[in-house]
Design a protein around this motif. Sequence first.
Motif, PDB file in Angstrom:
ATOM      1  N   ASP A 122       0.832  -1.214   0.000  1.00 14.27           N
ATOM      2  CA  ASP A 122       0.000   0.000   0.000  1.00 14.27           C
ATOM      3  C   ASP A 122       0.860   1.255   0.000  1.00 14.27           C
ATOM      4  OD1 ASP A 122      -2.412  -1.469  -0.008  1.00 14.27           O
ATOM      5  OD2 ASP A 122      -2.318  -1.704   2.158  1.00 14.27           O
ATOM      6  N   LEU A 123       1.830   1.315   0.889  1.00 12.09           N
ATOM      7  CA  LEU A 123       2.701   2.490   0.979  1.00 12.09           C
ATOM      8  C   LEU A 123       3.452   2.708  -0.336  1.00 12.09           C
ATOM      9  CD1 LEU A 123       4.243   4.724   2.573  1.00 12.09           C
ATOM     10  CD2 LEU A 123       5.930   2.952   3.108  1.00 12.09           C
ATOM     11  N   LEU A 124       4.133   1.676  -0.818  1.00 11.32           N
ATOM     12  CA  LEU A 124       4.955   1.842  -2.013  1.00 11.32           C
ATOM     13  C   LEU A 124       4.098   2.029  -3.265  1.00 11.32           C
ATOM     14  CD1 LEU A 124       7.821  -0.701  -1.264  1.00 11.32           C
ATOM     15  CD2 LEU A 124       7.698   1.746  -0.755  1.00 11.32           C
ATOM     16  N   GLY A 125       2.987   1.311  -3.349  1.00 11.75           N
ATOM     17  CA  GLY A 125       2.075   1.484  -4.481  1.00 11.75           C
ATOM     18  C   GLY A 125       1.521   2.889  -4.556  1.00 11.75           C
ATOM     19  N   ASN A 126       1.198   3.459  -3.395  1.00  8.33           N
ATOM     20  CA  ASN A 126       0.685   4.836  -3.379  1.00  8.33           C
ATOM     21  C   ASN A 126       1.771   5.843  -3.738  1.00  8.33           C
ATOM     22  OD1 ASN A 126      -2.053   4.358  -2.806  1.00  8.33           O
ATOM     23  ND2 ASN A 126      -1.594   4.090  -0.640  1.00  8.33           N
ATOM     24  N   ASP A 157       1.259   8.391  -6.745  1.00  8.42           N
ATOM     25  CA  ASP A 157       1.396   9.823  -6.495  1.00  8.42           C
ATOM     26  C   ASP A 157       2.569  10.446  -7.252  1.00  8.42           C
ATOM     27  OD1 ASP A 157      -0.804   9.551  -4.846  1.00  8.42           O
ATOM     28  OD2 ASP A 157       0.381   9.545  -2.992  1.00  8.42           O
ATOM     29  N   GLY A 158       3.286   9.639  -8.045  1.00  9.47           N
ATOM     30  CA  GLY A 158       4.378  10.160  -8.865  1.00  9.47           C
ATOM     31  C   GLY A 158       5.682  10.366  -8.130  1.00  9.47           C
ATOM     32  N   VAL A 181      12.433  -2.858 -21.014  1.00 11.13           N
ATOM     33  CA  VAL A 181      12.089  -1.476 -21.338  1.00 11.13           C
ATOM     34  C   VAL A 181      10.872  -1.504 -22.257  1.00 11.13           C
ATOM     35  CG1 VAL A 181      12.873   0.606 -22.536  1.00 11.13           C
ATOM     36  CG2 VAL A 181      14.430  -0.625 -21.006  1.00 11.13           C
ATOM     37  N   GLY A 182       9.891  -0.685 -21.941  1.00 10.57           N
ATOM     38  CA  GLY A 182       8.646  -0.639 -22.711  1.00 10.57           C
ATOM     39  C   GLY A 182       7.557  -1.528 -22.149  1.00 10.57           C
ATOM     40  N   GLY A 183       7.905  -2.350 -21.161  1.00  7.70           N
ATOM     41  CA  GLY A 183       6.913  -3.237 -20.554  1.00  7.70           C
ATOM     42  C   GLY A 183       5.954  -2.477 -19.638  1.00  7.70           C
ATOM     43  N   TYR A 184       4.726  -2.961 -19.577  1.00  4.57           N
ATOM     44  CA  TYR A 184       3.698  -2.355 -18.727  1.00  4.57           C
ATOM     45  C   TYR A 184       3.506  -3.170 -17.459  1.00  4.57           C
ATOM     46  CZ  TYR A 184       2.354   0.649 -22.619  1.00  4.57           C
ATOM     47  OH  TYR A 184       2.360   1.579 -23.629  1.00  4.57           O
ATOM     48  N   ASN A 185       3.262  -2.460 -16.352  1.00  6.03           N
ATOM     49  CA  ASN A 185       3.027  -3.083 -15.053  1.00  6.03           C
ATOM     50  C   ASN A 185       1.802  -2.463 -14.400  1.00  6.03           C
ATOM     51  OD1 ASN A 185       5.684  -4.659 -14.604  1.00  6.03           O
ATOM     52  ND2 ASN A 185       6.328  -2.633 -15.278  1.00  6.03           N
ATOM     53  N   ILE A 186       0.901  -3.306 -13.960  1.00  8.57           N
ATOM     54  CA  ILE A 186      -0.217  -2.825 -13.149  1.00  8.57           C
ATOM     55  C   ILE A 186       0.218  -2.993 -11.698  1.00  8.57           C
ATOM     56  CG2 ILE A 186      -2.629  -3.108 -12.504  1.00  8.57           C
ATOM     57  CD1 ILE A 186      -3.152  -4.213 -15.303  1.00  8.57           C
ATOM     58  N   ILE A 187       0.332  -1.873 -10.998  1.00 13.21           N
ATOM     59  CA  ILE A 187       0.761  -1.882  -9.607  1.00 13.21           C
ATOM     60  C   ILE A 187      -0.480  -2.077  -8.734  1.00 13.21           C
ATOM     61  CG2 ILE A 187       1.959  -0.612  -7.783  1.00 13.21           C
ATOM     62  CD1 ILE A 187       3.705  -1.360 -10.277  1.00 13.21           C
ATOM     63  N   LEU A 188      -0.400  -3.076  -7.868  1.00 10.31           N
ATOM     64  CA  LEU A 188      -1.536  -3.456  -7.031  1.00 10.31           C
ATOM     65  C   LEU A 188      -1.321  -3.064  -5.583  1.00 10.31           C
ATOM     66  CD1 LEU A 188      -1.858  -7.107  -8.400  1.00 10.31           C
ATOM     67  CD2 LEU A 188      -3.108  -5.079  -9.191  1.00 10.31           C
ATOM     68  N   ASP A 189      -2.437  -2.830  -4.877  1.00  9.91           N
ATOM     69  CA  ASP A 189      -2.349  -2.612  -3.434  1.00  9.91           C
ATOM     70  C   ASP A 189      -2.327  -3.974  -2.735  1.00  9.91           C
ATOM     71  OD1 ASP A 189      -5.004  -3.556  -3.242  1.00  9.91           O
ATOM     72  OD2 ASP A 189      -5.844  -1.570  -2.867  1.00  9.91           O
ATOM     73  N   SER A 190      -2.365  -3.977  -1.417  1.00  7.02           N
ATOM     74  CA  SER A 190      -2.258  -5.231  -0.662  1.00  7.02           C
ATOM     75  C   SER A 190      -3.468  -6.150  -0.852  1.00  7.02           C
ATOM     76  CB  SER A 190      -2.055  -4.931   0.822  1.00  7.02           C
ATOM     77  OG  SER A 190      -3.162  -4.207   1.327  1.00  7.02           O
ATOM     78  N   GLN A 191      -4.552  -5.618  -1.397  1.00  6.97           N
ATOM     79  CA  GLN A 191      -5.754  -6.414  -1.653  1.00  6.97           C
ATOM     80  C   GLN A 191      -5.889  -6.776  -3.126  1.00  6.97           C
ATOM     81  OE1 GLN A 191      -7.634  -7.383   1.107  1.00  6.97           O
ATOM     82  NE2 GLN A 191      -5.847  -6.430   2.078  1.00  6.97           N
ATOM     83  N   ASP A 192      -4.825  -6.594  -3.886  1.00  5.69           N
ATOM     84  CA  ASP A 192      -4.785  -6.876  -5.327  1.00  5.69           C
ATOM     85  C   ASP A 192      -5.715  -5.981  -6.152  1.00  5.69           C
ATOM     86  OD1 ASP A 192      -2.769  -8.740  -5.178  1.00  5.69           O
ATOM     87  OD2 ASP A 192      -4.149 -10.436  -4.948  1.00  5.69           O
ATOM     88  N   PRO A 195      -5.991  -2.653  -8.488  1.00  5.91           N
ATOM     89  CA  PRO A 195      -5.088  -1.826  -9.295  1.00  5.91           C
ATOM     90  C   PRO A 195      -5.002  -0.391  -8.766  1.00  5.91           C
ATOM     91  CG  PRO A 195      -6.674  -2.994 -10.681  1.00  5.91           C
ATOM     92  CD  PRO A 195      -7.119  -3.155  -9.271  1.00  5.91           C
ATOM     93  N   LEU A 196      -3.774   0.105  -8.653  1.00  5.63           N
ATOM     94  CA  LEU A 196      -3.543   1.488  -8.238  1.00  5.63           C
ATOM     95  C   LEU A 196      -3.177   2.370  -9.429  1.00  5.63           C
ATOM     96  CD1 LEU A 196      -1.404   0.880  -5.033  1.00  5.63           C
ATOM     97  CD2 LEU A 196      -3.733   1.797  -5.123  1.00  5.63           C
ATOM     98  N   CYS A 197      -2.364   1.824 -10.329  1.00  5.81           N
ATOM     99  CA  CYS A 197      -1.890   2.584 -11.478  1.00  5.81           C
ATOM    100  C   CYS A 197      -1.174   1.644 -12.437  1.00  5.81           C
ATOM    101  CB  CYS A 197      -0.961   3.721 -11.045  1.00  5.81           C
ATOM    102  SG  CYS A 197       0.546   3.180 -10.206  1.00  5.81           S
ATOM    103  N   ILE A 198      -0.806   2.182 -13.585  1.00  9.16           N
ATOM    104  CA  ILE A 198      -0.032   1.427 -14.564  1.00  9.16           C
ATOM    105  C   ILE A 198       1.259   2.187 -14.831  1.00  9.16           C
ATOM    106  CG2 ILE A 198       0.064   0.550 -16.945  1.00  9.16           C
ATOM    107  CD1 ILE A 198      -2.970   0.142 -16.780  1.00  9.16           C
ATOM    108  N   THR A 199       2.363   1.443 -14.850  1.00  7.18           N
ATOM    109  CA  THR A 199       3.661   2.030 -15.164  1.00  7.18           C
ATOM    110  C   THR A 199       4.197   1.416 -16.447  1.00  7.18           C
ATOM    111  OG1 THR A 199       4.939   0.379 -13.921  1.00  7.18           O
ATOM    112  CG2 THR A 199       4.206   2.349 -12.706  1.00  7.18           C
TER     113      THR A 199
END
Length: 148
Positions: free
Chosen positions: A34-38, A42-43, A65-76, A78-82
């Motif tokens: 949760d902490l790191l995902g947020n 938050d950029g 490089v160029g790969g997409y990641n969906i960053i999840l919180d502790s409950q799985d 989605p928070l954002c995509i990188t």
Amino acid sequence: MKNSKIEEYWKSFTSENNIEHKKYEAWQFGFDADLLGNLVRDGIKTATASAHIFYEIEQEELPKVGGYNIILDSQDNPLCITKTTKVCLIPFNQVSSEHAYKEGEGDRSLEYWRKVHQTFFTNELKTINLNFQEDMEVVCEEFEMVYK
């Protein structure tokens, strides 16, 4: 990891941005999801580091490089995509202060980064009966948040 929330989130991202890319990884940070995902959402956090040995043991490919990641919180959820912008393999004791700053944690200093990552890696390595080494290979990844 596949679940309907994640798949819907990906579908929204790709349709809103006219992206035909079909492949992505969905994961949460190992220390405090949760902490790191947020921090990512938050950029503030634009980089991460992993112990290379776990990629070898799990026979996983390194991030690309160029790969997409969906960053999840502790409950799985989605928070954002990188999107990965840089990947390098470097000994732990040669990770730069610039990389530490980009990780966005604590006071963003190299001293803080080394302290918390040594503790984290030590604990993770114990689970596979290995010891932390100052010169162990670390996968340093940089990314940009492209969707939230």
